[in-house]
Design a protein around this motif. Structure first.
Motif, PDB file in Angstrom:
ATOM      1  N   UNK A  89      -7.927   6.756 -24.960  1.00 50.34           N
ATOM      2  CA  UNK A  89      -7.008   6.715 -23.827  1.00 50.34           C
ATOM      3  C   UNK A  89      -6.285   8.052 -23.766  1.00 50.34           C
ATOM      4  N   UNK A  90      -6.613   8.826 -22.752  1.00 51.18           N
ATOM      5  CA  UNK A  90      -6.019  10.141 -22.608  1.00 51.18           C
ATOM      6  C   UNK A  90      -4.618  10.066 -22.053  1.00 51.18           C
ATOM      7  N   UNK A  91      -3.932  11.173 -22.099  1.00 51.44           N
ATOM      8  CA  UNK A  91      -2.556  11.181 -21.624  1.00 51.44           C
ATOM      9  C   UNK A  91      -2.482  10.948 -20.122  1.00 51.44           C
ATOM     10  N   UNK A  92      -3.450  11.452 -19.375  1.00 49.36           N
ATOM     11  CA  UNK A  92      -3.451  11.201 -17.930  1.00 49.36           C
ATOM     12  C   UNK A  92      -3.636   9.719 -17.651  1.00 49.36           C
ATOM     13  N   UNK A  93      -4.515   9.088 -18.409  1.00 49.13           N
ATOM     14  CA  UNK A  93      -4.720   7.648 -18.240  1.00 49.13           C
ATOM     15  C   UNK A  93      -3.446   6.895 -18.573  1.00 49.13           C
ATOM     16  N   UNK A  94      -2.792   7.296 -19.653  1.00 50.99           N
ATOM     17  CA  UNK A  94      -1.550   6.624 -20.046  1.00 50.99           C
ATOM     18  C   UNK A  94      -0.481   6.792 -18.975  1.00 50.99           C
ATOM     19  N   UNK A  95      -0.397   7.981 -18.380  1.00 45.40           N
ATOM     20  CA  UNK A  95       0.579   8.201 -17.310  1.00 45.40           C
ATOM     21  C   UNK A  95       0.284   7.308 -16.115  1.00 45.40           C
ATOM     22  N   UNK A  96      -0.988   7.232 -15.759  1.00 39.93           N
ATOM     23  CA  UNK A  96      -1.357   6.405 -14.609  1.00 39.93           C
ATOM     24  C   UNK A  96      -1.086   4.932 -14.890  1.00 39.93           C
ATOM     25  N   UNK A  97      -1.380   4.480 -16.118  1.00 35.35           N
ATOM     26  CA  UNK A  97      -1.098   3.086 -16.463  1.00 35.35           C
ATOM     27  C   UNK A  97       0.396   2.800 -16.455  1.00 35.35           C
ATOM     28  N   UNK A  98       1.191   3.754 -16.918  1.00 40.88           N
ATOM     29  CA  UNK A  98       2.636   3.523 -16.894  1.00 40.88           C
ATOM     30  C   UNK A  98       3.148   3.451 -15.450  1.00 40.88           C
ATOM     31  N   UNK A  99       2.569   4.269 -14.573  1.00 36.23           N
ATOM     32  CA  UNK A  99       2.941   4.170 -13.154  1.00 36.23           C
ATOM     33  C   UNK A  99       2.569   2.803 -12.584  1.00 36.23           C
ATOM     34  N   UNK A 100       1.392   2.311 -12.979  1.00 32.85           N
ATOM     35  CA  UNK A 100       0.957   0.995 -12.509  1.00 32.85           C
ATOM     36  C   UNK A 100       1.895  -0.095 -13.022  1.00 32.85           C
ATOM     37  N   UNK A 101       2.285   0.000 -14.306  1.00 34.29           N
ATOM     38  CA  UNK A 101       3.225  -0.974 -14.875  1.00 34.29           C
ATOM     39  C   UNK A 101       4.552  -0.945 -14.130  1.00 34.29           C
ATOM     40  N   UNK A 102       5.050   0.251 -13.831  1.00 35.54           N
ATOM     41  CA  UNK A 102       6.309   0.374 -13.097  1.00 35.54           C
ATOM     42  C   UNK A 102       6.195  -0.240 -11.700  1.00 35.54           C
ATOM     43  N   UNK A 103       5.054  -0.020 -11.060  1.00 38.06           N
ATOM     44  CA  UNK A 103       4.836  -0.581  -9.729  1.00 38.06           C
ATOM     45  C   UNK A 103       4.852  -2.104  -9.784  1.00 38.06           C
ATOM     46  N   UNK A 104       4.140  -2.701 -10.763  1.00 31.99           N
ATOM     47  CA  UNK A 104       4.136  -4.153 -10.917  1.00 31.99           C
ATOM     48  C   UNK A 104       5.535  -4.668 -11.233  1.00 31.99           C
ATOM     49  N   UNK A 105       6.267  -3.919 -12.041  1.00 34.02           N
ATOM     50  CA  UNK A 105       7.622  -4.318 -12.422  1.00 34.02           C
ATOM     51  C   UNK A 105       8.532  -4.369 -11.194  1.00 34.02           C
ATOM     52  N   UNK A 106       8.443  -3.346 -10.327  1.00 35.61           N
ATOM     53  CA  UNK A 106       9.258  -3.328  -9.115  1.00 35.61           C
ATOM     54  C   UNK A 106       8.887  -4.482  -8.184  1.00 35.61           C
ATOM     55  N   UNK A 107       7.582  -4.745  -8.041  1.00 32.45           N
ATOM     56  CA  UNK A 107       7.157  -5.871  -7.200  1.00 32.45           C
ATOM     57  C   UNK A 107       7.691  -7.189  -7.741  1.00 32.45           C
TER      58      UNK A 107
END
Length: 138
Positions: A89-107
């Motif tokens: 899991x590269x750092x770019x992947x981790x960043x994108x996953x964290x963005x996805x988690x934040x998006x789900x959290x806001x929803x």
């Protein structure tokens, strides 16, 4: 020339087998995390990907640098060993996953807030109705 690549990396993350789907196009990378549960076979992963690819919810796009292909077989073997060791899991992947988690959290926050307000309004209406029934002019 536009080049699109889809990469699926499957690894064991206690206690489940996890898949990271990376989709790179036009210098932008989107990532999706999938939980498989038990260890999937190669043909099961392939069949699952063909069946469920269009249902995946990818993260917001993150800029990704183009990686050049290496002709050195030892380097390719080293990279493959790293990927199979769970360090894939590269750092770019981790960043994108964290963005996805934040998006789900806001929803989720928005949805629960609306549900709480609706419940509060329903309780208020019920209270008002009971109050009116008590005072029917007697």
């Amino acid at each position: 020339m536009d080049k699109e690549t889809v990469t699926l990396k499957v690894f064991f993350e206690e206690p489940f087998w996890i898949g990271i789907v990376e989709c790179t196009a036009d210098g932008q990378m989107e990532v999706c995390k999938v939980t498989f549960g038990a260890e999937p076979k190669d043909y099961e992963v392939h069949a699952w990907l063909l069946k469920n690819y269009y249902r995946l919810r990818f993260s917001p796009a993150v800029s990704a640098e183009e990686q050049k292909e290496h002709n050195n077989p030892k380097r390719r073997q080293r990279e493959a060993r790293r990927q199979t060791a769970g360090m894939c899991v590269g750092t770019k992947s981790q960043q994108a996953l964290s963005l996805l988690r934040e998006q789900f959290k806001e929803e989720r926050k928005l949805r629960t807030r609306e549900e709480k307000e609706a419940e509060k309004e329903a309780r208020f209406e019920l209270k008002q109705q009971k109050r009116k029934e008590k005072h029917r002019g007697r």
